[in-house]
Each structure stands twice: as structure tokens, then as C-alpha cells.
Write an enzyme that holds these catalytic residues in place. Structure first.
Site, short mmCIF file in Angstrom:
data_model
loop_
_atom_site.label_atom_id
_atom_site.label_comp_id
_atom_site.label_asym_id
_atom_site.label_seq_id
_atom_site.Cartn_x
_atom_site.Cartn_y
_atom_site.Cartn_z
N GLY A 14 -1.02 -49.32 -11.49
CA GLY A 14 -1.89 -48.33 -10.88
C GLY A 14 -1.17 -47.02 -10.70
CB CYS A 15 -1.77 -44.27 -8.29
SG CYS A 15 -1.06 -42.70 -7.78
CG PHE A 16 3.13 -42.42 -11.39
CD1 PHE A 16 2.67 -41.41 -10.56
CD2 PHE A 16 3.30 -42.11 -12.73
CE1 PHE A 16 2.39 -40.14 -11.04
CE2 PHE A 16 3.03 -40.85 -13.23
CZ PHE A 16 2.58 -39.86 -12.37
#
Length: 183
Positions: A14-16
């Protein structure tokens, strides 16, 4: 920490911003760097990756000391931080750039990744079949400077306060109780 004995792992969940923030809190992790991997575009940018047309995923490269934290422990954290049963998304973040993926360097790492997926899936923590890709690492591209340590620098932005912050609190509680976090 002996920087000469560091090993590296790259994965996406997902979002880093959240993934990077959490891994940077762990004992034995020298550095977690946000970036891109798995696509066909050279020198990808955030704007290009967000289109979903580059083939790249938002990933984090972890430099760690295996004498302090094991590959298996890193995998436990990885599967804690995201839902590996969601195809090409994590929550409201939708697209192939948010896919669940483990990149390996050699056949030994590939086997470890396969074993970690099987172990986590068998645990029943997440209901459903895992869709985590296990892919040979071709190249890791560091993300733009403003993405590094993004949550620490921007905890009050709407996305960070609504999504990243609560996930980090849950992470701190669980792994703090295990004694895995830096003091």
C-alpha cells in the site's frame, strides 16, 4: 549496528508513507527508504506511478541487520501493516501501484518469501486468499526526497492523520509490547 553486514529487502503493502515510518522504528533496521519497483519505466516519478500505467508499485527498501532482526520478523511486520488479501488496493488507495508484493534477490529469498506467505495465510489473521506477488527484484528506484520520512514531517495532513497515524499507533502498541521498537 554494523553497516557492512546489512541485508536488504524490498516490498510493497500500500502507501509507502506508513510502511516506511513503521519499519524505521524497528530495532535492527538501519533505514527504510520509500521508492518504486516492479515496473517498466526508467526513473519513475510519483506522478507517473500514481497513474497506474508504469507497472511500478509503491515500495519500501529495508536495510537491516539480520543479527538483530530476522527476515521472518520483517515479514511478520509486513503482514501486520497491510491486508494481503486485497488485490491492487489498500483501503481507499486503489490501483496496481498499491499491490501487495515481495521482491526477492535470489532463490533463497524467494523460498523465504513463499514460506512467509504460507505461514501468514495459515495463521488466519486475514480472512481470504492472499494475493501477495513474489517477484524477482530488477531495480529499486528511491522516491523523491519529499516522500522520505513523509509522515514524520507531515503528521497533520488529512491523509496522514486519518489513515497513517492510526495505523502507526496500532503498530507501536503491538510491536512495542513485543520489545521490537527502538527506545
Amino acid at each position: 549496528m554494523d553497516k557492512n553486514n546489512l541485508e536488504y529487502i524490498v516490498f510493497g503493502g500500500g502507501c509507502f508513507w506508513c510502511v516506511e515510518s513503521c519499519f524505521n522504528m524497528l530495532k535492527g533496521v538501519h533505514e527504510a527508504v520509500s521508492g518504486y519497483s516492479g515496473g517498466t519505466v526508467e526513473n519513475p516519478t510519483y506522478e507517473a506511478v500514481c497513474t497506474g500505467e508504469t507497472g511500478h508499485a509503491e515500495v519500501v527498501q529495508i536495510a537491516y541487520d539480520p543479527k538483530i532482526i530476522s527476515y521472518e520478523q520483517l515479514m511478520e511486520v509486513f503482514f501486520f501493516l497491510h491486508d494481503p488479501t486485497q488485490l491492487n488496493r489498500q483501503g481507499n488507495d486503489i490501483g496496481t501501484q498499491y499491490r501487495s508484493v515481495i521482491f526477492y534477490n535470489d532463490e533463497t529469498e524467494k523460498k523465504k518469501a513463499e514460506d512467509a506467505v504460507k505461514k501468514s495465510e495459515a495463521s488466519g489473521k486475514w480472512a481470504g486468499k492472499y494475493v501477495t506477488e513474489i517477484t524477482k527484484l530488477e531495480k529499486f528506484w528511491p522516491a523523491e526526497t519529499y516522500h522520505q520520512g513523509y509522515y514524520s514531517a507531515n503528521p497533520n495532513t488529512p491523509y496522514c492523520s486519518a489513515v497513517v497515524g492510526p495505523k502507526i499507533q496500532k503498530f507501536r502498541k503491538y510491536f512495542g509490547e513485543k520489545g521490537w521498537l527502538e527506545e
